[in-house]
Write a protein that holds these residues in place. Structure first.
Motif, PDB file in Angstrom:
ATOM      1  N   VAL B 247     -46.430  22.613 -40.046  1.00 42.04           N
ATOM      2  CA  VAL B 247     -47.823  22.307 -39.620  1.00 42.04           C
ATOM      3  C   VAL B 247     -48.673  23.004 -40.515  1.00 42.04           C
ATOM      4  N   GLY B 248     -48.428  24.090 -41.015  1.00 45.69           N
ATOM      5  CA  GLY B 248     -49.430  25.011 -41.728  1.00 45.69           C
ATOM      6  C   GLY B 248     -48.821  26.126 -42.261  1.00 45.69           C
ATOM      7  N   VAL B 249     -49.578  27.317 -41.740  1.00 46.04           N
ATOM      8  CA  VAL B 249     -48.853  28.621 -42.277  1.00 46.04           C
ATOM      9  C   VAL B 249     -48.607  29.536 -41.051  1.00 46.04           C
ATOM     10  N   ARG B 250     -47.344  30.162 -40.792  1.00 43.36           N
ATOM     11  CA  ARG B 250     -47.062  30.978 -39.991  1.00 43.36           C
ATOM     12  C   ARG B 250     -47.693  32.449 -40.408  1.00 43.36           C
ATOM     13  N   VAL B 251     -48.759  33.072 -39.787  1.00 46.04           N
ATOM     14  CA  VAL B 251     -49.125  34.268 -40.317  1.00 46.04           C
ATOM     15  C   VAL B 251     -48.929  35.335 -39.411  1.00 46.04           C
ATOM     16  N   ARG B 252     -48.887  36.687 -40.102  1.00 49.10           N
ATOM     17  CA  ARG B 252     -49.034  37.997 -39.063  1.00 49.10           C
ATOM     18  C   ARG B 252     -50.076  38.743 -39.753  1.00 49.10           C
ATOM     19  N   ARG B 253     -50.829  39.030 -38.938  1.00 46.13           N
ATOM     20  CA  ARG B 253     -52.010  39.920 -39.614  1.00 46.13           C
ATOM     21  C   ARG B 253     -52.541  40.953 -38.533  1.00 46.13           C
ATOM     22  N   MET B 254     -53.375  41.962 -38.992  1.00 48.57           N
ATOM     23  CA  MET B 254     -54.023  42.783 -38.261  1.00 48.57           C
ATOM     24  C   MET B 254     -55.395  42.454 -37.764  1.00 48.57           C
ATOM     25  N   GLY B 255     -55.818  43.035 -36.632  1.00 51.29           N
ATOM     26  CA  GLY B 255     -56.948  42.847 -36.129  1.00 51.29           C
ATOM     27  C   GLY B 255     -57.269  43.641 -34.911  1.00 51.29           C
ATOM     28  N   GLU B 256     -58.462  43.974 -34.498  1.00 53.06           N
ATOM     29  CA  GLU B 256     -58.645  44.800 -33.199  1.00 53.06           C
ATOM     30  C   GLU B 256     -58.634  43.973 -32.135  1.00 53.06           C
ATOM     31  N   SER B 257     -59.370  42.496 -32.096  1.00 49.49           N
ATOM     32  CA  SER B 257     -59.231  41.564 -31.130  1.00 49.49           C
ATOM     33  C   SER B 257     -58.562  40.349 -31.706  1.00 49.49           C
ATOM     34  N   ALA B 258     -58.434  39.550 -30.669  1.00 49.79           N
ATOM     35  CA  ALA B 258     -57.733  38.265 -31.128  1.00 49.79           C
ATOM     36  C   ALA B 258     -58.429  37.322 -32.353  1.00 49.79           C
ATOM     37  N   PRO B 259     -57.859  37.042 -33.368  1.00 52.40           N
ATOM     38  CA  PRO B 259     -58.847  36.261 -34.458  1.00 52.40           C
ATOM     39  C   PRO B 259     -59.084  34.883 -33.980  1.00 52.40           C
ATOM     40  N   GLY B 260     -58.016  34.366 -33.086  1.00 53.89           N
ATOM     41  CA  GLY B 260     -58.380  32.980 -32.757  1.00 53.89           C
ATOM     42  C   GLY B 260     -57.590  32.509 -31.383  1.00 53.89           C
ATOM     43  N   PRO B 261     -57.467  31.346 -30.805  1.00 51.49           N
ATOM     44  CA  PRO B 261     -56.688  31.082 -29.841  1.00 51.49           C
ATOM     45  C   PRO B 261     -55.328  30.805 -30.204  1.00 51.49           C
ATOM     46  N   GLU B 262     -54.980  30.344 -31.345  1.00 55.56           N
ATOM     47  CA  GLU B 262     -53.876  30.157 -31.874  1.00 55.56           C
ATOM     48  C   GLU B 262     -52.739  31.463 -31.892  1.00 55.56           C
ATOM     49  N   TYR B 263     -53.450  32.772 -31.989  1.00 55.94           N
ATOM     50  CA  TYR B 263     -52.757  34.002 -32.252  1.00 55.94           C
ATOM     51  C   TYR B 263     -52.156  34.725 -30.878  1.00 55.94           C
ATOM     52  N   LYS B 264     -51.093  35.222 -31.097  1.00 55.20           N
ATOM     53  CA  LYS B 264     -50.579  35.972 -29.895  1.00 55.20           C
ATOM     54  C   LYS B 264     -50.168  37.475 -30.293  1.00 55.20           C
ATOM     55  N   GLU B 265     -50.555  38.370 -29.350  1.00 55.98           N
ATOM     56  CA  GLU B 265     -50.502  39.791 -30.016  1.00 55.98           C
ATOM     57  C   GLU B 265     -48.805  40.176 -30.080  1.00 55.98           C
ATOM     58  N   LYS B 266     -48.472  40.838 -30.969  1.00 54.64           N
ATOM     59  CA  LYS B 266     -47.305  41.183 -31.202  1.00 54.64           C
ATOM     60  C   LYS B 266     -46.932  42.693 -31.101  1.00 54.64           C
ATOM     61  N   ASP B 267     -45.787  43.301 -30.798  1.00 54.11           N
ATOM     62  CA  ASP B 267     -45.642  44.590 -30.865  1.00 54.11           C
ATOM     63  C   ASP B 267     -45.489  44.732 -32.337  1.00 54.11           C
ATOM     64  N   PRO B 268     -45.977  45.990 -32.718  1.00 51.08           N
ATOM     65  CA  PRO B 268     -46.172  46.579 -34.257  1.00 51.08           C
ATOM     66  C   PRO B 268     -44.456  46.779 -34.708  1.00 51.08           C
ATOM     67  N   THR B 269     -44.010  46.183 -35.827  1.00 52.00           N
ATOM     68  CA  THR B 269     -42.627  46.437 -36.225  1.00 52.00           C
ATOM     69  C   THR B 269     -43.082  48.052 -37.045  1.00 52.00           C
ATOM     70  N   LEU B 270     -42.007  48.668 -37.545  1.00 50.62           N
ATOM     71  CA  LEU B 270     -42.096  49.818 -38.460  1.00 50.62           C
ATOM     72  C   LEU B 270     -43.058  49.519 -39.629  1.00 50.62           C
ATOM     73  N   GLU B 271     -42.676  48.221 -40.351  1.00 48.99           N
ATOM     74  CA  GLU B 271     -43.370  48.140 -41.522  1.00 48.99           C
ATOM     75  C   GLU B 271     -45.104  47.500 -41.119  1.00 48.99           C
ATOM     76  N   ASP B 272     -45.248  47.099 -39.942  1.00 51.35           N
ATOM     77  CA  ASP B 272     -46.683  47.141 -39.636  1.00 51.35           C
ATOM     78  C   ASP B 272     -47.276  48.128 -39.365  1.00 51.35           C
ATOM     79  N   ALA B 273     -46.540  49.138 -38.838  1.00 53.44           N
ATOM     80  CA  ALA B 273     -47.184  50.169 -38.358  1.00 53.44           C
ATOM     81  C   ALA B 273     -47.628  51.057 -39.558  1.00 53.44           C
ATOM     82  N   PHE B 274     -46.673  50.894 -40.605  1.00 55.30           N
ATOM     83  CA  PHE B 274     -47.065  51.741 -41.739  1.00 55.30           C
ATOM     84  C   PHE B 274     -48.254  51.215 -42.426  1.00 55.30           C
ATOM     85  N   PHE B 275     -48.301  49.915 -42.549  1.00 56.90           N
ATOM     86  CA  PHE B 275     -49.377  49.143 -42.962  1.00 56.90           C
ATOM     87  C   PHE B 275     -50.878  49.770 -42.311  1.00 56.90           C
ATOM     88  N   LEU B 276     -50.746  49.507 -41.238  1.00 50.93           N
ATOM     89  CA  LEU B 276     -51.892  49.908 -40.135  1.00 50.93           C
ATOM     90  C   LEU B 276     -52.250  51.162 -40.308  1.00 50.93           C
TER      91      LEU B 276
END
Lengths: 280, 286
Positions: B247-276
């Motif tokens: 249906v489109g693109v499955r996206v994982r992104r950073m942001g201080e607040s929800a970028p839109g209603p289609e997004y759900k907050e996720k626990d950061p993985t090790l790699e996410d934590a490194f990027f952040l």
């Protein structure tokens, strides 16, 4: 009711004031405190020892350093390559030498062909066996419980022993060939002494310098010892020294070479751990 | 436990400086971008290089004073090791075991079985696949059952099964021992790592439990399925990961607040934590 209790308590306190004053002991003096602390010191030490984290011990899986084991280990690593190369050269040497005049010079260069080739072979083998060129393998071979100098020493010594053993076998073959050759003039003692002395001198110089400055300096020292020896042999030949004198000089060179090898070993021991002590 | 105090070493153009750090029993993951100083730190920890200043203590012992003792307890797997190709597996391991002072064949046999190297015992190393050679490289480091095990990019060249096996083996090995792994593929170590040492431009920025590092991220992680048009509007530096879907693109992104209603907050993985953390350190906050 409360008022009554307060009164009773007050009365009780007044009654006990006298007896309690005599019952209460004087606080301990400074000397008494010091005595108490010193008498408890042993107990404190025991508690402290129990609380301190245990220090790292020598790995119980690892045997204490042993030159013999290291020599065998290094021999196993290099045996095939060095044995093959050295055997080929020695067979060639034996075949090249005329059994009638085995001690003849090679193209006017002082000394026979044996004392000229064996040190070169030794230097090449030492260089080959000294270290791997791969950085990762070098790192793995460096992290050992042996003093690094002892590992290097064992490498150089194992190579020297291999070359020397092959040289002896070749000399023996040459001796046998000479025995069966008519009109041959071959003195095994002086022949052996000549090439062994220069071999030990170059090997000893390399081993000695190895602990001072590393492999490159070791090779330079070996080359220098070799060149000086050739120059010296030329001088001896020019002076037409009697055989006994020549053998005496070769013996001195042999002893100097052996001393260098022993000194190098002593140098490697300096960094060696007192294995039993460090294990405890 | 390994404790580091006021460590400094000049390595080429940059200088590695560690004021204080502790490597605990368990699996310690060294993370950092290329050139952060991971290999330099690893080489000092393995006693291959001595620091210009400062001390490293291995359970109270300093390498400079007790080098053979400390080295008897160290195993090291370098990232780029080329084993002696002309030697057969068993002979190579025997040679390296003896070099480490281990003369009993029991350790070699046990590790050959554990790492499924039995069919390759008498095969020349150069004839083996990269993954098998890598397993041999790991085995050589384990020969003396060292208390301190260091592995630089140990998963390089290994297939999925070999990776899973090694991570699980090291997780078990790290009990009561200090295992230090320098890695780039962080998510693979997610379940195994106990502590993180984050290096950035020659300095340790974090040294502590993995969970704390993940919870201390300066931003949040969001995941959602969005249209291709919406996907193109995401600033590149906010994007962690994306995957095309039906249906489109499955996206994982950073942001201080929800970028839109289609997004759900996720626990950061090790790699996410490194990027952040990296993003925060580089001062590119949004």
């Amino acid at each position: 009711m409360d008022h009554l209790s307060d009164k009773e308590l007050q009365r009780l306190e007044d009654e006990l004031k006298g007896p309690l004053t005599t019952a209460v002991r004087q606080p301990p003096s400074t000397q008494e405190t010091a005595f108490l602390i010193s008498s408890l010191q042993d107990e404190f030490d025991l508690l402290k020892a129990g609380a301190a984290p245990a220090k790292l011990d020598f790995n119980p899986q690892v045997d204490p350093p042993s030159l013999k084991q290291l020599l065998l280990n290094q021999f196993r690593l290099n045996q095939k390559m060095i044995l093959l190369a050295s055997s080929a050269v020695f067979i060639m040497l034996v075949l090249l030498i005329d059994p009638r005049y085995p001690m003849d010079q090679l193209g006017g260069i002082p000394g026979g062909i044996f004392p000229l080739i064996t040190p070169v072979l030794l230097m090449m083998s030492m260089l080959f066996s000294s270290r791997t060129w791969d950085r990762g393998m070098r790192a793995v071979e460096t992290i050992t419980p042996y003093p690094p100098s002892l590992v290097l020493y064992s490498r150089l010594l194992s190579v020297t022993v291999i070359i020397m053993s092959l040289g002896m076998i070749s000399t023996l073959v040459l001796g046998i060939r000479s025995t069966y050759t008519e009109g041959s003039y071959f003195l095994m003692g002086p022949f052996l002494l000549e090439w062994m002395s220069v071999l030990l001198l170059t090997g000893g110089a390399a081993m000695y310098m190895m602990f001072k400055k590393g492999i490159i300096s070791a090779m330079c020292a070996a080359v220098l010892a070799y060149v000086v020896w050739i120059f010296f042999q030329g001088e001896l030949q020019y002076q037409q020294l009697p055989l006994v004198m020549k053998m005496s000089i070769d013996t001195v060179v042999l002893v100097v070479g052996a001393l260098l090898v022993i000194t190098a070993y002593a140098q490697s021991l300096k960094n060696r751990p007192a294995s039993r002590e460090t294990r405890s | 436990m390994i404790s580091i105090q006021n460590l400094a070493r000049q390595a080429g153009t940059y200088r590695l400086e560690v004021e204080q750090a502790t490597l605990h029993s368990g699996l310690n993951l060294i993370v950092g971008s290329n050139g952060a100083g991971k290999t330099t730190l690893m080489e000092m920890l393995t006693t291959l290089r001595m620091p210009d200043a400062g001390t490293i203590r291995y359970k109270g012992r300093q390498a400079a004073e007790h080098l053979p003792l400390v080295r008897s307890q160290i195993g090291y797997v370098p990232s780029d090791i080329e084993l002696y190709g002309d030697m057969k597996t068993e002979k190579l391991l025997r040679y390296l075991a003896e070099l480490k002072g281990v003369y009993s064949g029991e350790a070699i046999n046990r590790l050959i079985n554990d790492f499924r190297l039995d069919p390759h015992r008498r095969t020349k190393v150069k004839k083996l696949s990269q993954g098998v050679q890598r397993r041999i490289a790991v085995v050589q480091a384990l020969l003396a059952s060292p208390s301190f095990l260091f592995l630089d990019e140990p998963l390089n060249g290994m297939d999925a099964e070999e990776r899973r096996f090694l991570i699980s083996y090291l997780t078990r090995y790290a009990k009561d021992r200090v295992v230090v792994v320098a890695a780039h593929e962080l998510n693979e170590w997610e379940m195994a790592a106990d502590y993180v040492i984050w290096l950035h431009r020659g300095n340790i920025r974090y040294n502590g439990p993995v969970r704390t590092w993940q919870l201390a991220v300066p931003s949040k992680v969001w995941e959602g399925e969005i249209s291709l048009q919406a996907f193109h509007q995401i600033p590149e530096r906010q994007l962690i990961h994306f995957q095309m879907s039906s249906v489109g693109v499955r996206v994982r992104r950073m942001g201080e607040s929800a970028p839109g209603p289609e997004y759900k907050e996720k626990d950061p993985t090790l790699e996410d934590a490194f990027f952040l953390h990296m993003d925060d350190m580089e001062g590119e906050r949004f």
